[in-house]
Design a protein around this motif. Structure first.
Motif, PDB file in Angstrom:
ATOM      1  N   LEU A 226      32.615  35.988  51.695  1.00 41.54           N
ATOM      2  CA  LEU A 226      32.783  37.072  50.504  1.00 41.54           C
ATOM      3  C   LEU A 226      34.154  38.119  50.476  1.00 41.54           C
ATOM      4  O   LEU A 226      34.412  38.850  51.214  1.00 41.54           O
ATOM      5  CB  LEU A 226      31.889  37.894  50.862  1.00 41.54           C
ATOM      6  CG  LEU A 226      31.664  39.331  50.080  1.00 41.54           C
ATOM      7  CD1 LEU A 226      30.831  38.706  48.951  1.00 41.54           C
ATOM      8  CD2 LEU A 226      30.018  40.710  50.510  1.00 41.54           C
ATOM      9  N   GLU A 227      34.364  37.623  48.851  1.00 40.33           N
ATOM     10  CA  GLU A 227      35.733  38.278  48.580  1.00 40.33           C
ATOM     11  C   GLU A 227      35.735  38.975  47.541  1.00 40.33           C
ATOM     12  O   GLU A 227      35.027  38.179  46.330  1.00 40.33           O
ATOM     13  CB  GLU A 227      37.172  37.181  48.734  1.00 40.33           C
ATOM     14  CG  GLU A 227      36.942  36.238  50.212  1.00 40.33           C
ATOM     15  CD  GLU A 227      37.839  35.257  50.319  1.00 40.33           C
ATOM     16  OE1 GLU A 227      38.836  34.924  49.225  1.00 40.33           O
ATOM     17  OE2 GLU A 227      38.691  35.151  51.057  1.00 40.33           O
ATOM     18  N   GLU A 228      36.299  39.857  47.145  1.00 35.97           N
ATOM     19  CA  GLU A 228      37.165  40.008  46.088  1.00 35.97           C
ATOM     20  C   GLU A 228      37.809  39.915  44.969  1.00 35.97           C
ATOM     21  O   GLU A 228      38.430  38.728  45.839  1.00 35.97           O
ATOM     22  CB  GLU A 228      37.257  42.094  45.721  1.00 35.97           C
ATOM     23  CG  GLU A 228      35.964  42.965  46.426  1.00 35.97           C
ATOM     24  CD  GLU A 228      36.946  44.406  46.136  1.00 35.97           C
ATOM     25  OE1 GLU A 228      38.520  44.137  46.335  1.00 35.97           O
ATOM     26  OE2 GLU A 228      35.962  44.996  46.771  1.00 35.97           O
ATOM     27  N   ILE A 229      37.217  38.660  43.861  1.00 37.06           N
ATOM     28  CA  ILE A 229      38.174  38.149  42.991  1.00 37.06           C
ATOM     29  C   ILE A 229      38.370  38.566  41.576  1.00 37.06           C
ATOM     30  O   ILE A 229      37.708  39.069  41.504  1.00 37.06           O
ATOM     31  CB  ILE A 229      37.187  37.056  43.155  1.00 37.06           C
ATOM     32  CG1 ILE A 229      36.979  36.398  44.367  1.00 37.06           C
ATOM     33  CG2 ILE A 229      37.960  36.094  41.989  1.00 37.06           C
ATOM     34  CD1 ILE A 229      36.219  34.909  43.808  1.00 37.06           C
ATOM     35  N   ILE A 230      39.449  38.217  40.778  1.00 32.29           N
ATOM     36  CA  ILE A 230      39.809  38.941  39.830  1.00 32.29           C
ATOM     37  C   ILE A 230      39.203  38.185  38.460  1.00 32.29           C
ATOM     38  O   ILE A 230      39.495  36.673  38.213  1.00 32.29           O
ATOM     39  CB  ILE A 230      40.829  39.169  38.972  1.00 32.29           C
ATOM     40  CG1 ILE A 230      41.584  40.365  40.576  1.00 32.29           C
ATOM     41  CG2 ILE A 230      41.361  39.776  37.740  1.00 32.29           C
ATOM     42  CD1 ILE A 230      43.124  40.841  40.306  1.00 32.29           C
ATOM     43  N   ASP A 231      38.134  38.872  37.320  1.00 33.74           N
ATOM     44  CA  ASP A 231      37.548  37.337  36.376  1.00 33.74           C
ATOM     45  C   ASP A 231      38.682  37.176  35.802  1.00 33.74           C
ATOM     46  O   ASP A 231      39.008  38.574  34.854  1.00 33.74           O
ATOM     47  CB  ASP A 231      36.401  38.183  36.146  1.00 33.74           C
ATOM     48  CG  ASP A 231      35.899  37.235  34.997  1.00 33.74           C
ATOM     49  OD1 ASP A 231      36.240  36.240  35.161  1.00 33.74           O
ATOM     50  OD2 ASP A 231      34.791  37.487  34.548  1.00 33.74           O
ATOM     51  N   PRO A 232      38.799  36.053  35.779  1.00 38.34           N
ATOM     52  CA  PRO A 232      40.345  35.807  34.494  1.00 38.34           C
ATOM     53  C   PRO A 232      39.838  36.661  33.029  1.00 38.34           C
ATOM     54  O   PRO A 232      41.040  36.285  32.273  1.00 38.34           O
ATOM     55  CB  PRO A 232      40.738  33.908  34.632  1.00 38.34           C
ATOM     56  CG  PRO A 232      39.296  33.823  35.315  1.00 38.34           C
ATOM     57  CD  PRO A 232      38.727  34.628  35.855  1.00 38.34           C
ATOM     58  N   GLU A 233      38.252  36.148  32.726  1.00 36.96           N
ATOM     59  CA  GLU A 233      37.775  36.335  30.953  1.00 36.96           C
ATOM     60  C   GLU A 233      37.853  37.695  31.027  1.00 36.96           C
ATOM     61  O   GLU A 233      38.327  38.194  30.610  1.00 36.96           O
ATOM     62  CB  GLU A 233      36.603  35.796  31.240  1.00 36.96           C
ATOM     63  CG  GLU A 233      36.629  34.226  30.918  1.00 36.96           C
ATOM     64  CD  GLU A 233      35.179  33.778  30.688  1.00 36.96           C
ATOM     65  OE1 GLU A 233      34.484  34.753  30.706  1.00 36.96           O
ATOM     66  OE2 GLU A 233      34.923  32.241  31.357  1.00 36.96           O
ATOM     67  N   THR A 234      37.772  38.223  32.154  1.00 30.83           N
ATOM     68  CA  THR A 234      37.799  40.233  31.817  1.00 30.83           C
ATOM     69  C   THR A 234      38.874  41.025  32.785  1.00 30.83           C
ATOM     70  O   THR A 234      38.622  42.192  32.212  1.00 30.83           O
ATOM     71  CB  THR A 234      35.623  40.897  31.960  1.00 30.83           C
ATOM     72  OG1 THR A 234      36.491  40.731  33.314  1.00 30.83           O
ATOM     73  CG2 THR A 234      35.075  39.831  30.989  1.00 30.83           C
ATOM     74  N   ASP A 235      39.298  40.416  33.403  1.00 28.99           N
ATOM     75  CA  ASP A 235      40.275  41.220  34.140  1.00 28.99           C
ATOM     76  C   ASP A 235      39.983  42.229  35.545  1.00 28.99           C
ATOM     77  O   ASP A 235      40.387  43.112  35.266  1.00 28.99           O
ATOM     78  CB  ASP A 235      41.352  41.740  33.626  1.00 28.99           C
ATOM     79  CG  ASP A 235      42.193  40.646  33.394  1.00 28.99           C
ATOM     80  OD1 ASP A 235      42.712  39.706  33.654  1.00 28.99           O
ATOM     81  OD2 ASP A 235      42.979  40.770  32.436  1.00 28.99           O
TER      82      ASP A 235
ATOM     83  N   VAL B  36      37.732  42.970  38.358  1.00 24.64           N
ATOM     84  CA  VAL B  36      36.792  42.777  39.690  1.00 24.64           C
ATOM     85  C   VAL B  36      36.051  42.652  40.398  1.00 24.64           C
ATOM     86  O   VAL B  36      34.774  43.411  40.281  1.00 24.64           O
ATOM     87  CB  VAL B  36      37.830  43.288  41.640  1.00 24.64           C
ATOM     88  CG1 VAL B  36      37.630  43.568  42.069  1.00 24.64           C
ATOM     89  CG2 VAL B  36      39.112  44.038  40.785  1.00 24.64           C
ATOM     90  N   VAL B  37      35.296  41.780  40.966  1.00 28.80           N
ATOM     91  CA  VAL B  37      33.882  41.197  40.946  1.00 28.80           C
ATOM     92  C   VAL B  37      33.977  40.329  42.787  1.00 28.80           C
ATOM     93  O   VAL B  37      35.149  40.122  42.886  1.00 28.80           O
ATOM     94  CB  VAL B  37      33.595  39.910  40.350  1.00 28.80           C
ATOM     95  CG1 VAL B  37      33.660  40.202  38.480  1.00 28.80           C
ATOM     96  CG2 VAL B  37      34.426  38.362  39.834  1.00 28.80           C
ATOM     97  N   LYS B  38      32.983  39.892  43.323  1.00 26.13           N
ATOM     98  CA  LYS B  38      32.913  39.722  44.120  1.00 26.13           C
ATOM     99  C   LYS B  38      32.295  39.042  44.504  1.00 26.13           C
ATOM    100  O   LYS B  38      31.006  38.532  43.827  1.00 26.13           O
ATOM    101  CB  LYS B  38      32.130  41.094  45.285  1.00 26.13           C
ATOM    102  CG  LYS B  38      32.219  42.532  46.253  1.00 26.13           C
ATOM    103  CD  LYS B  38      31.856  42.738  46.621  1.00 26.13           C
ATOM    104  CE  LYS B  38      32.360  44.033  47.047  1.00 26.13           C
ATOM    105  NZ  LYS B  38      32.091  44.503  48.688  1.00 26.13           N
ATOM    106  N   GLY B  39      33.040  37.879  45.105  1.00 25.31           N
ATOM    107  CA  GLY B  39      32.165  36.037  45.067  1.00 25.31           C
ATOM    108  C   GLY B  39      32.095  35.556  46.426  1.00 25.31           C
ATOM    109  O   GLY B  39      33.141  36.248  47.290  1.00 25.31           O
TER     110      GLY B  39
END
Length: 110
Positions: A18-27, A29-32
């Motif tokens: 489980l990590e925090e990833i930056i969504d490229p479409e919305t900029d 931070v989401v967990k995935g």
């Protein structure tokens, strides 16, 4: 002459963390879950007792044995296992110290 040890772990899976990833479409931070590494495992059959004695909400669907990994053992809620296209939560871990093996009980991830 001593016995030759062979590798009994013959199947491949993915260990995911489980990590925090930056969504490229919305900029934002989401967990995935991101793949950490490949995981060699051996399939262990489950019994009817395994399916009924644990939590009512999560039914144990698969049991596997893998090499001992202290990071996964200490933080099992942050990890998942992906086998083929199916993702599993780690419900419980049983460690066999003398063999340096962990037995993982897995349930389907949401």
């Amino acid at each position: 002459m001593s016995k030759r040890q062979t590798n009994k772990l013959k199947w491949n899976a993915d260990l995911m963390h489980l990590e925090e990833i930056i969504d490229p479409e919305t900029d934002r931070v989401v967990k995935g879950y991101a793949k950490v590494r490949n995981l060699k495992y051996n399939n262990i059959g489950i019994t009817a007792i395994d399916k009924t004695t644990f939590k009512d909400t999560q039914e144990i669907m698969k049991k596997i044995e893998v090499r001992l990994d202290r990071e996964v053992e200490n933080n099992q809620d942050d990890y998942r296992v992906k086998i083929k296209e199916r993702v599993y939560d780690i419900e419980r871990i049983y460690v066999r110290e003398e063999d340096r093996i962990m037995e993982m009980s897995l349930s389907y991830a949401d």
